[in-house]
Write a protein that holds these residues in place. Structure first.
Motif, mmCIF file in Angstrom:
data_model
loop_
_atom_site.group_PDB
_atom_site.id
_atom_site.type_symbol
_atom_site.label_atom_id
_atom_site.label_comp_id
_atom_site.label_asym_id
_atom_site.label_seq_id
_atom_site.Cartn_x
_atom_site.Cartn_y
_atom_site.Cartn_z
ATOM 1 N N THR A 216 -13.739 3.527 -0.295
ATOM 2 C CA THR A 216 -12.921 3.016 -1.182
ATOM 3 C C THR A 216 -13.351 2.944 -2.816
ATOM 4 O OG1 THR A 216 -13.801 0.733 -0.917
ATOM 5 C CG2 THR A 216 -11.728 1.340 0.276
ATOM 6 N N TYR B 137 -8.243 -1.022 2.688
ATOM 7 C CA TYR B 137 -8.629 -1.278 1.226
ATOM 8 C C TYR B 137 -8.925 -2.667 0.905
ATOM 9 C CZ TYR B 137 -4.135 -3.700 0.321
ATOM 10 O OH TYR B 137 -2.847 -4.635 0.454
ATOM 11 N N THR B 138 -8.458 -3.693 1.769
ATOM 12 C CA THR B 138 -8.626 -5.152 1.526
ATOM 13 C C THR B 138 -9.933 -5.611 1.528
ATOM 14 O OG1 THR B 138 -8.356 -5.727 3.832
ATOM 15 C CG2 THR B 138 -6.109 -5.428 2.599
ATOM 16 N N ALA C 187 0.808 -0.968 0.016
ATOM 17 C CA ALA C 187 0.026 0.018 0.090
ATOM 18 C C ALA C 187 0.986 1.278 0.053
ATOM 19 C CB ALA C 187 -0.827 -0.095 1.334
ATOM 20 N N THR D 76 -7.309 -0.272 -6.057
ATOM 21 C CA THR D 76 -8.041 0.234 -5.108
ATOM 22 C C THR D 76 -7.458 1.426 -4.456
ATOM 23 O OG1 THR D 76 -8.749 -2.260 -4.341
ATOM 24 C CG2 THR D 76 -9.325 -0.343 -2.832
ATOM 25 N N VAL D 77 -8.412 2.468 -4.184
ATOM 26 C CA VAL D 77 -7.992 3.593 -3.372
ATOM 27 C C VAL D 77 -8.809 3.752 -2.079
ATOM 28 C CG1 VAL D 77 -7.677 5.994 -3.759
ATOM 29 C CG2 VAL D 77 -7.111 4.563 -5.634
ATOM 30 N N MET D 78 -8.444 4.109 -0.947
ATOM 31 C CA MET D 78 -9.265 4.387 0.202
ATOM 32 C C MET D 78 -8.663 5.701 0.791
ATOM 33 S SD MET D 78 -9.036 4.459 3.811
ATOM 34 C CE MET D 78 -7.443 4.406 4.153
ATOM 35 N N THR E 156 -4.699 9.125 2.381
ATOM 36 C CA THR E 156 -5.108 8.371 1.315
ATOM 37 C C THR E 156 -4.099 7.186 1.211
ATOM 38 O OG1 THR E 156 -5.981 9.857 -0.051
ATOM 39 C CG2 THR E 156 -5.472 8.328 -1.263
ATOM 40 N N THR E 157 -4.782 5.864 0.871
ATOM 41 C CA THR E 157 -4.125 4.779 0.490
ATOM 42 C C THR E 157 -4.328 4.170 -0.804
ATOM 43 O OG1 THR E 157 -3.843 3.831 2.818
ATOM 44 C CG2 THR E 157 -3.523 2.230 0.926
ATOM 45 N N GLY F 146 -10.897 -4.687 -2.072
ATOM 46 C CA GLY F 146 -9.971 -5.048 -2.657
ATOM 47 C C GLY F 146 -9.406 -6.280 -3.004
ATOM 48 N N ASN G 203 -10.016 -10.268 3.275
ATOM 49 C CA ASN G 203 -9.610 -8.864 3.974
ATOM 50 C C ASN G 203 -8.573 -9.098 4.993
ATOM 51 O OD1 ASN G 203 -11.323 -8.574 6.478
ATOM 52 N ND2 ASN G 203 -12.978 -8.435 4.834
ATOM 53 N N VAL H 272 -12.721 1.066 -6.355
ATOM 54 C CA VAL H 272 -12.021 0.117 -7.112
ATOM 55 C C VAL H 272 -12.155 0.514 -8.484
ATOM 56 C CG1 VAL H 272 -12.068 -1.500 -5.205
ATOM 57 C CG2 VAL H 272 -13.889 -1.640 -6.785
#
Length: 383
Positions: free
Chosen positions: A358, A280-281, A210, A311-313, A221-222, A284, A288, A360
């Motif tokens: 999130t 994000y898991t 990440a 994926t963006v968190m 943000t991740t 994503g 998870n 995706v």
């Protein structure tokens, strides 16, 4: 007793505890929580809630009598009480030995360094004269940290010049005997993290790397996968799995790392629990971080950690104090492949983590653009 008949105790009823429970309940586990806040996020979905402060030893024993295995959602808890539980035959994962070491940044970094894992140069300091001496060795800037208790930038002070030393030492409690460490500042290219999970049998797995962007020392943000090359990815994953072995971790851990401008990867901190940068898991990945944490602590095989798609968190931080109100939900769900998570905290405080979302998409750039769109109108405010 079968695995599914086990009862799980969680110390901490915040959002991480709530997300653990969501996965535990999907498999039919009974879950009891210890948390001092009557309406904490986990309260509405746990089977039993012990409302008590985290420093009360008797509350830990009350929890232990109701469950077969105890875990925790954050590390600033009563390790001595957990140690007593372990000594009387109760099961705690991750182990109390690993918790006690990780709770103290000096001890944590020392054991990592002793095991050949790269960390920033650091020393314990007890007065300002020692900081002056280290600046002569490390140069400016230098990072002063509380050895215990800090999170989200709290307990850290960046010293840019001689004039900052006294104020930083005072602010972090150096004059009151607080244990402090001074760390050589890492000129990093990127902050990354690896969520890793290890079972009771010692088998371990790691999630995709990440890339983390912080604002005011709080994760904003991740981005996954991190925008690094294959060699760096392999190196970071290898380090995370080494860290799991060093601590003989059982459950989900987060290893936060710096990618330096010279191409090295060094460990910043380790968290013995699921982590904000692993949210994000949920959308994503196939299994998870919370599901794998539950699987690990009860002795089930670990699930697949592969990324389904980029994926963006983004964290939702409260913008003001008061009764929490979420704005922009209707607009948010007009954005394709957006997923919102509202933690259920009734009280908003400026900068407090109140939720996350999130996005995706098969195309990472598209996910980033859509996440930036959502940032404009999804907000949590206090009224």
């Amino acid at each position: 007793m079968s695995i599914i008949d086990k009862k799980i105790g969680i110390i901490g009823g915040g959002q991480l505890g709530k997300m653990m429970i969501l996965e535990a309940k999907r498999l039919g586990f009974y879950v009891a929580v210890l948390d001092p806040t009557p309406d904490c996020p986990a309260h509405s979905i746990c089977d039993e809630h012990i409302v008590a402060d985290f420093d009360k030893t008797e509350s830990y024993f009350e929890l232990a009598e109701k469950v077969n295995v105890i875990t925790y959602e954050f590390e600033h808890i009563n390790a001595a009480a957990l140690e007593e539980l372990e000594q009387t035959g109760h099961t705690v994962y991750p182990s109390v030995a690993s918790l006690k070491t990780i709770q103290n940044k000096f001890a944590q970094k020392t054991i990592l360094r002793e095991n050949g894992i790269l960390v920033p140069r650091f020393e314990k300091v007890t007065n300002t004269e020692e900081i002056h001496e280290l600046i002569g060795e490390f140069g400016f800037p230098i990072m002063l940290k509380s050895a215990t208790g800090g999170y989200d930038g709290k307990g850290n002070a960046l010293i840019n010049e001689e004039a900052d030393i006294e104020a930083a030492f005072e602010r972090l409690g150096g004059n009151s005997g607080e244990e402090l460490i001074a760390e050589k500042y890492v000129d990093f290219e990127m902050e990354i993290s690896v969520i890793a999970c290890r079972g009771i049998d010692g088998k371990a797995t790691a999630y995709p790397i990440a890339e983390n962007i912080h604002r005011n020392s709080i994760l904003d943000t991740t981005i996954v996968p991190a925008r690094i090359d294959l060699m760096m990815t392999t190196k970071a994953t290898s380090i995370a799995l080494e860290v799991m072995d060093v601590f003989a971790g059982v459950g989900t851990f987060c290893v936060e790392l710096f990618v330096t401008k010279s191409g090295k990867v060094c460990v910043n901190e380790v968290a013995p629990r699921p982590h904000n940068s692993g949210h994000y898991t949920i959308e994503g990945c196939f299994a998870n971080q919370f599901e794998n944490h539950i699987r690990a602590i009860v002795g089930l095989p670990l699930g697949c950690t592969k990324l389904i798609q980029p994926t963006v968190m983004v964290n939702l931080l409260s913008e003001s104090d008061g009764v929490a109100r979420v704005e922009g939900l209707e607009k948010a769900y007009l954005v394709p492949k957006a997923h919102l998570h509202i933690y259920g905290k009734s009280e908003a405080k400026a900068g407090r983590k109140m939720g996350h979302f999130t996005v995706v998409d098969p195309n990472l750039d598209v996910a980033i653009i859509r996440a930036n769109e959502l940032k404009k109108f999804v907000k949590v405010v206090g009224v």
